[in-house]
Scaffold this motif. Sequence first.
Motif, PDB file in Angstrom:
ATOM      1  N   LYS A 152      11.505 -75.373 -63.214  1.00 13.79           N
ATOM      2  CA  LYS A 152      12.475 -75.084 -62.157  1.00 13.79           C
ATOM      3  C   LYS A 152      11.785 -74.467 -60.962  1.00 13.79           C
ATOM      4  N   LEU A 153      12.514 -74.434 -59.876  1.00 10.06           N
ATOM      5  CA  LEU A 153      11.993 -73.801 -58.673  1.00 10.06           C
ATOM      6  C   LEU A 153      12.199 -72.304 -58.829  1.00 10.06           C
ATOM      7  N   PRO A 154      11.108 -71.481 -58.875  1.00 12.17           N
ATOM      8  CA  PRO A 154      11.301 -70.035 -59.093  1.00 12.17           C
ATOM      9  C   PRO A 154      11.963 -69.398 -57.866  1.00 12.17           C
ATOM     10  N   SER A 155      12.974 -68.576 -58.103  1.00 10.08           N
ATOM     11  CA  SER A 155      13.708 -67.996 -56.971  1.00 10.08           C
ATOM     12  C   SER A 155      12.821 -67.040 -56.176  1.00 10.08           C
ATOM     13  N   GLU A 156      11.714 -66.588 -56.814  1.00 10.03           N
ATOM     14  CA  GLU A 156      10.793 -65.691 -56.106  1.00 10.03           C
ATOM     15  C   GLU A 156      10.220 -66.326 -54.845  1.00 10.03           C
ATOM     16  N   LEU A 168       7.246 -79.470 -51.786  1.00  7.41           N
ATOM     17  CA  LEU A 168       7.103 -79.646 -53.237  1.00  7.41           C
ATOM     18  C   LEU A 168       7.500 -81.058 -53.639  1.00  7.41           C
ATOM     19  N   SER A 169       7.529 -81.970 -52.650  1.00  4.32           N
ATOM     20  CA  SER A 169       8.061 -83.305 -52.936  1.00  4.32           C
ATOM     21  C   SER A 169       7.179 -84.078 -53.908  1.00  4.32           C
ATOM     22  N   ASP A 170       7.777 -85.091 -54.512  1.00  5.66           N
ATOM     23  CA  ASP A 170       7.065 -85.996 -55.403  1.00  5.66           C
ATOM     24  C   ASP A 170       6.420 -85.260 -56.582  1.00  5.66           C
ATOM     25  N   ASN A 171       7.240 -84.509 -57.307  1.00  9.03           N
ATOM     26  CA  ASN A 171       6.823 -83.873 -58.561  1.00  9.03           C
ATOM     27  C   ASN A 171       7.904 -84.136 -59.596  1.00  9.03           C
ATOM     28  N   LEU A 172       7.899 -83.368 -60.644  1.00  5.69           N
ATOM     29  CA  LEU A 172       8.878 -83.585 -61.709  1.00  5.69           C
ATOM     30  C   LEU A 172       9.768 -82.346 -61.855  1.00  5.69           C
ATOM     31  N   LEU A 173      10.021 -81.669 -60.752  1.00  5.89           N
ATOM     32  CA  LEU A 173      10.796 -80.425 -60.807  1.00  5.89           C
ATOM     33  C   LEU A 173      12.270 -80.725 -61.037  1.00  5.89           C
ATOM     34  N   TYR A 174      12.954 -79.793 -61.713  1.00  9.39           N
ATOM     35  CA  TYR A 174      14.365 -80.073 -62.014  1.00  9.39           C
ATOM     36  C   TYR A 174      15.187 -78.785 -61.906  1.00  9.39           C
ATOM     37  N   GLY A 175      16.452 -78.909 -62.207  1.00  9.74           N
ATOM     38  CA  GLY A 175      17.353 -77.748 -62.155  1.00  9.74           C
ATOM     39  C   GLY A 175      17.957 -77.586 -60.776  1.00  9.74           C
ATOM     40  N   GLU A 176      18.766 -76.525 -60.638  1.00  8.37           N
ATOM     41  CA  GLU A 176      19.434 -76.304 -59.359  1.00  8.37           C
ATOM     42  C   GLU A 176      18.527 -75.508 -58.434  1.00  8.37           C
TER      43      GLU A 176
END
Length: 937
Positions: A152-156, A168-176
């Motif tokens: 996930k994208l860390p809120s920090e 951070l485009s073109d990766n495998l990141l997920y979640g809200e």
Amino acid sequence: MPFKLFLFLLLAPVLIHSLDPVLNEDVLGLIVFKAGLEDPEGKLISWNEDDESPCNWLGVKCDPRTNRVSELVLNSFSLSGHIDKGLLKLQFLQILSLSRNNLTGTINPDIARIGSLRAVDLSENNLYGSIPDDWCFSLTAVNLSSNQLSGKLPSEIWNLRGLQSLDLSDNLLYGEIPQGIENLYGLRVIRLGKNRFSGKLPGDIGGCLHLKLVDFSENFFSGWLPESMQRLSSCSSLSLGGNSFSGEAPDWIGELRNLEELDLSANNFSGQIPHSIGKLQLLLKLNLSMNEFAGNLPESMANCINLLTVDVSHNLLVGGIPSWIFKQAVRSASFFGNQLSEGEDPWLTSTTGAASPGGLQVLDLSANALSGELPSDIGNLGGLQVLNMSRNHLSGSIPKSIGELKVVDILDFSDNRLNGSIPSEIGGAISLKELRLQKNFLTGKIPTKIEKCSSLTSLILSHNNLSGPIPAVIANLTNLQYVDLSLNSLSGSLPKELTNLSHLLCFNVSNNHLHGELPVGGFFNTIPPLSVSGNPSLCGSVVNRTCPAVHPKPIVLNPNSSDSGGYNSRSHGHKKILLSISTLIAIGAAAFIAFGVIAVTVLNIRVRSSMSPSAAPLALSGGEDFSCSPTADPNYGKLVMFSGDADFEAGAQALLNKDSELGRGGFGVVYRTVLRDGRSIAIKKLTVSSLIKSQEDFEKEVKNLGKIRHHNLVALEGYYWTPSLQLLIYEYISNGSLYKRLHDAPARRCLTWRQRFNVILGMAKGLSHLHQMDIIHYNLKSTNILIDGSCEPKVSDFGLARLLPMLDRCILSSKIQSALGYMAPEFACQTVKITEKCDVYGFGILVLEVVTGKRPVEYMEDDVVVLCDMVRGALEEGKVEECVDERLGSIFPAEEAIPVIKLGLVCASQVPSNRPDMSEVVNILELIQCPSEGQDE
Ligand SMILES: *[C@@H]1O[C@H](CO)[C@@H](O)[C@H](O)[C@H]1NC(C)=O
Ligand SMILES: *[C@@H]1O[C@H](CO)[C@@H](O)[C@H](O)[C@H]1NC(C)=O
Ligand SMILES: *[C@@H]1O[C@H](CO)[C@@H](O)[C@H](O)[C@H]1NC(C)=O
Ligand SMILES: *[C@@H]1O[C@H](CO)[C@@H](O)[C@H](O)[C@H]1NC(C)=O
Ligand SMILES: *[C@@H]1O[C@H](CO)[C@@H](O)[C@H](O)[C@H]1NC(C)=O
Ligand SMILES: *[C@@H]1O[C@H](CO)[C@@H](O)[C@H](O)[C@H]1NC(C)=O
């Protein structure tokens, strides 16, 4: 690796904490970092651990005040490996850019904390794992795009208040996306596209007032667009395509006055396109395709005076074609897959004179509900490169002004109701690459002016009512790949010149009224039958119909026979050889094993002496009694050429002439004949008719042999079949056989050493290719090696044993009895399997023959000299050089000749498994070849 560095690396973990502070920390850190990398291109070669400072190393920059490393920029250095902790030593590092390498592993969280870092670019690597959640606060730019980061994208991240650019485009990141983005007041660029994020866009994004570029495309975002976005008035590029956003496109979109690019494509937007879009006067590119927008295009869009590209394809839009696309800067307008209907007004008249050549380049109105006629002034759109009007209800004829589209690449009017003929003005569209007019009601002829469209690759006119012939000029459109003229009423025959079209991938003329012969050669030898079906009067082997009118008569071979259409065996009436050689060989089998080649020689003498002089001409030709008795021949045979064309009218006459006989071999007599176009070919009349397989098997084998093409193999160009006569058609090789050059040529035409070596190497290459194709020659001898005009050898007569019903050793032995001396000993031994190693044996003998200039077996007055034994003996006595052809004098390199002779002897080993493969032989010969000996003296 220098020993010192090696030792250093071994101790590095210890050293890093205990070294003398005098040693440059940056050198230490970078050397340790380098040690974790692979550097295949040697980019880091300047990084030397003996240097006192790294400031001159490639990719390294220092702050002049502190002399400490401030920038490390190693983009596109082809580095792989891990990003090592060594970098932590670089306490003054501000810019770390390792983009476009092949780095793997996770991102070390400590690196994200290097105190002085301002910009990190690790894009386009193979990094994986999650994004560190603890970053140095001074960061302004982070680019981790195009890796394989997940989680996930860390809120920090939202705590990095100085951040201006986050990619951070073109990766495998997920979640809200976590709340808090509004903290990044200075954020200008955010790119999260091409990930797997889901949920709604963060509602507080409007807090980032300075955002210029927003890319959330190609994720799984859903819901409505957050209201706060309307505050992003600096935004110039908004990409939301490829998500699942739904609802109406918000009216506030018109408030984003700085928008230059708006992409809402491939979502689930519905309702009308907002009128406010007309306020976006800076808009250059608008993509609303693949949604469910309905209604008319808002007229206000005429105010978007800078618009270059508009794509509203695949929606539910209705109404007419907006005239502003013809009047303004628009270059590309895609409207396909809507329900536009142009109603009563002819849609282009409004543009007459308005469109400049710089105007519209791409107009795609396909798959709408357009009716009426194509505007006659369509030629005014002189800048068009793509015009696609397919899948509408257009009627009327194709306007003549089409010829004014000088730069058009693609014209597609397919699947309409167009009638009339194809205007010859089409020839004016000289840049045309694709012309698609299929599925209309077009009539008339294919205009010959099409010849002018010399770039044409696709010509698709199927499913019309075109008539007349296929113009021969099509053969001059040499770029053609796809031609579909099926389902018309074309008549006439197919122009022979079509075989010139060397790029054809498809040529469909099925379901017409074509007649006559299918072209022979090129693509047409392998044309799928379905491409020519439905033309009852076409003939040729592909449609299984012979062409009686075209070559009705067999080639007459007997000059004494006056009956046309008949064939008389040359051997008819002669008495055949008296002794069956196969029997002799069978009897001799035991002797072979005991005495090796000597036994063969003895046999050979017996065969020769048993021939009665009266039977000599025939006996020498092979001595077999297999020629069929002539029976009633059908009126025609089947002639197949694998490439090119053959006109035998002149050739048949030549065949009658005994002078044109080139030679005789175990399988038949070879004649030379000249085709009408002046080309010589060699024709082999098979004399083993009664043994030939069925027509089907024969054709299958011959076609396979026809596919074999190699510089050192004589190409089989075609064949002629009747049940009693089979001809094989070969390329003609001008300079006779190797045998002639070695044994019959006058001394001054004697081959030089360099030529001999090339002959050996060429033969080896040819045979090696044959063996790769799983074909055994079986019949190697110097009369079967032909020499062309540039003294290159070409192996002939290969694969013919395959035409016999089975590889019967008796038959084979008798076929190749003239090759005694070349024949591997295992031939006589019924229990040994015959493999391609029998060719290697024959090759070995040929090598010795070429080097020594002597026949494999020489008959002296009262002696028999077996070449192979003679050379082997000389080698043992250490005087092998004396074996080399004395005609060469002393001008030959012994350092080549002796290894070649040894190679020949190894190839001629008695035991098949001792002989090398032909591919090995080629390698060995290339090694033997003196590098300095390029040309001949
Ligand atoms: C990147 O590294 C991987 C594994 O080390 C390797 O298979 C791949 O070929 C490399 N790619 C390039 C472009 O060097
Ligand atoms: C991030 O890096 C990629 C590839 O190197 C580049 O194309 C892209 O423009 C960079 N992103 C930003 C925001 O500069
Ligand atoms: C798109 O929106 C329609 C209603 O407008 C809805 O019925 C449909 O399920 C939505 N499709 C997707 C893929 O969200
Ligand atoms: C519009 O977006 C669709 C889907 O995202 C894409 O396939 C198409 O190429 C885009 N059109 C233009 C003109 O860029
Ligand atoms: C093809 O073009 C050449 C040269 O322009 C011309 O001589 C020839 O006649 C043309 N062929 C056909 C079939 O028109
Ligand atoms: C021609 O004959 C061959 C074999 O007999 C068959 O496979 C092929 O389908 C036939 N072709 C046509 C066009 O009838």
